[in-house]
Design an enzyme around this catalytic site. Structure first.
Site, mmCIF file in Angstrom:
data_model
loop_
_atom_site.group_PDB
_atom_site.id
_atom_site.type_symbol
_atom_site.label_atom_id
_atom_site.label_comp_id
_atom_site.label_asym_id
_atom_site.label_seq_id
_atom_site.Cartn_x
_atom_site.Cartn_y
_atom_site.Cartn_z
ATOM 1 N N GLU A 101 3.070 9.042 15.255
ATOM 2 C CA GLU A 101 4.030 8.032 14.964
ATOM 3 C C GLU A 101 4.366 8.167 13.237
ATOM 4 O O GLU A 101 3.448 8.582 12.801
ATOM 5 C CB GLU A 101 3.429 6.664 14.903
ATOM 6 C CG GLU A 101 4.098 5.939 16.060
ATOM 7 C CD GLU A 101 5.462 5.994 16.312
ATOM 8 O OE1 GLU A 101 6.504 6.156 15.614
ATOM 9 O OE2 GLU A 101 6.354 5.047 16.675
ATOM 10 N N ASP A 102 5.409 8.285 12.902
ATOM 11 C CA ASP A 102 6.555 7.988 12.190
ATOM 12 C C ASP A 102 5.769 7.068 11.127
ATOM 13 O O ASP A 102 5.060 7.263 9.743
ATOM 14 C CB ASP A 102 7.733 8.768 11.547
ATOM 15 C CG ASP A 102 8.243 7.397 12.102
ATOM 16 O OD1 ASP A 102 7.868 7.113 13.359
ATOM 17 O OD2 ASP A 102 9.643 7.470 12.370
ATOM 18 N N ASP A 105 5.162 -0.598 11.208
ATOM 19 C CA ASP A 105 6.340 -1.617 10.482
ATOM 20 C C ASP A 105 5.576 -3.097 10.612
ATOM 21 O O ASP A 105 4.424 -3.201 10.572
ATOM 22 C CB ASP A 105 7.074 -1.185 10.839
ATOM 23 C CG ASP A 105 8.484 -1.848 9.622
ATOM 24 O OD1 ASP A 105 8.055 -3.254 8.644
ATOM 25 O OD2 ASP A 105 9.674 -2.116 9.870
ATOM 26 N N PHE A 154 12.519 0.529 2.333
ATOM 27 C CA PHE A 154 13.659 1.066 3.553
ATOM 28 C C PHE A 154 13.689 2.476 2.712
ATOM 29 O O PHE A 154 13.934 3.248 1.933
ATOM 30 C CB PHE A 154 15.057 0.959 3.106
ATOM 31 C CG PHE A 154 15.124 0.922 4.316
ATOM 32 C CD1 PHE A 154 15.799 2.079 4.931
ATOM 33 C CD2 PHE A 154 16.768 -0.404 5.483
ATOM 34 C CE1 PHE A 154 16.248 2.154 6.588
ATOM 35 C CE2 PHE A 154 16.854 0.121 6.443
ATOM 36 C CZ PHE A 154 17.189 0.978 6.416
ATOM 37 N N ARG A 167 16.964 12.370 8.661
ATOM 38 C CA ARG A 167 15.627 13.210 9.703
ATOM 39 C C ARG A 167 15.596 14.096 9.353
ATOM 40 O O ARG A 167 14.117 14.038 8.690
ATOM 41 C CB ARG A 167 16.387 12.561 11.009
ATOM 42 C CG ARG A 167 16.369 11.312 11.862
ATOM 43 C CD ARG A 167 16.376 11.390 13.228
ATOM 44 N NE ARG A 167 16.820 10.336 13.762
ATOM 45 C CZ ARG A 167 16.145 8.964 13.899
ATOM 46 N NH1 ARG A 167 14.879 9.225 13.678
ATOM 47 N NH2 ARG A 167 16.669 8.359 14.738
HETATM 48 C C1 PRP Z 1 10.845 3.132 14.145
HETATM 49 C C2 PRP Z 1 9.189 4.384 13.715
HETATM 50 C C3 PRP Z 1 8.513 3.585 15.565
HETATM 51 C C4 PRP Z 1 9.325 1.943 15.188
HETATM 52 C C5 PRP Z 1 7.350 1.418 14.238
HETATM 53 O O1 PRP Z 1 11.478 3.473 15.180
HETATM 54 O O2 PRP Z 1 9.725 5.590 14.781
HETATM 55 O O3 PRP Z 1 8.460 3.916 16.451
HETATM 56 O O4 PRP Z 1 10.033 1.970 14.642
HETATM 57 O O5 PRP Z 1 8.468 -0.571 14.178
HETATM 58 P P1 PRP Z 1 7.260 -1.034 13.708
HETATM 59 O O6 PRP Z 1 6.378 -1.022 14.213
HETATM 60 O O7 PRP Z 1 8.526 -2.187 13.820
HETATM 61 O O8 PRP Z 1 7.087 -1.617 16.147
HETATM 62 P P2 PRP Z 1 13.099 3.598 15.668
HETATM 63 O O9 PRP Z 1 12.662 1.733 16.199
HETATM 64 O O10 PRP Z 1 13.152 3.260 14.158
HETATM 65 O O11 PRP Z 1 12.954 4.409 16.624
HETATM 66 P P3 PRP Z 1 13.086 6.202 15.863
HETATM 67 O O12 PRP Z 1 11.690 7.134 15.650
HETATM 68 O O13 PRP Z 1 14.192 6.636 16.929
HETATM 69 O O14 PRP Z 1 13.972 5.898 14.935
#
Ligand code: PRP
Length: 181
Positions: A101-102, A105, A154, A167
């Site tokens: 995962e990136d 949060d 952010f 991205r």
């Molecule tokens: C981001 C990220 C994780 C998630 C983390 O994805 O890639 O999947 O949010 O957040 P959390 O810990 O609060 O659940 P996002 O929904 O922004 O989609 P994306 O990867 O397509 O940008």
């Protein structure tokens, strides 16, 4: 329009990102050895990290992808409700699975994915996150491999978006508050 002009600062420059990814790759290669792990990318944010991380691994491994969607205004405020849009192609029964995962949060997305995978009887499920925002955590989740702990700002770049842009930046930057407020 230059995306860089909308950043308040660069939080993690490209060379630090790549150096840390190389370290993670070395650790993963040592830990997984000849177990042929399946690296799972959660689209879209994890795609840059997965592709660079995979190229640092010295061990045989497979790749797969899944897409999820969360309801509500994600990134600014996580709703915690998650739905699978595209599932894995791979049967993970008795497989060693590493979720790549990136960012973690609130932890809700990974909590859901991890629970879903655990129900499929894998040999193991571990998590490798490039960025971790501990201040934002709402659910406890074990992070096995973490690139960087970061403050509650952010962040965009290296897979992370705001309104689907940024991205492609090769570094992690902090968006100017006036861009999203
Ligand atoms: C981001 C990220 C994780 C998630 C983390 O994805 O890639 O999947 O949010 O957040 P959390 O810990 O609060 O659940 P996002 O929904 O922004 O989609 P994306 O990867 O397509 O940008």
């Amino acid at each position: 329009m230059r995306l860089q002009d909308n950043l308040a600062k660069i939080l993690i420059p490209s060379d630090r990102l790549q150096a840390r990814i190389y370290e993670l790759g070395a650790q993963l290669s040592q830990d997984y050895g000849d177990t042929r792990p399946l690296l799972v990318c959660v689209l879209k944010g994890g795609v840059m990290f997965l592709s660079d991380l995979s190229r640092t691994l010295s061990i045989p491994h497979e790749l797969d992808f899944m897409a999820i969607s969360s309801y509500g205004g994600k990134r600014v405020e996580s709703s915690g409700v998650v739905r699978i849009l595209m599932d894995l192609n791979t049967n993970i029964e008795q497989r060693h699975v590493l979720i790549v995962e990136d960012i973690i949060d609130t932890g809700r997305t990974l909590y859901y994915i991890r629970e879903t995978f655990q129900a499929r009887n894998p040999a193991s499920v571990k998590i490798c996150a490039l960025l971790n925002k501990p201040e934002r955590r709402e659910v406890e989740i074990p992070l096995d491999y973490v690139g960087f702990d970061i403050p509650n700002e952010f962040v965009v770049g290296y897979g992370l978006d705001f309104d689907e842009l940024y991205r492609n930046l090769p570094y992690i930057g902090v968006l100017k508050p006036e861009m999203y407020s």
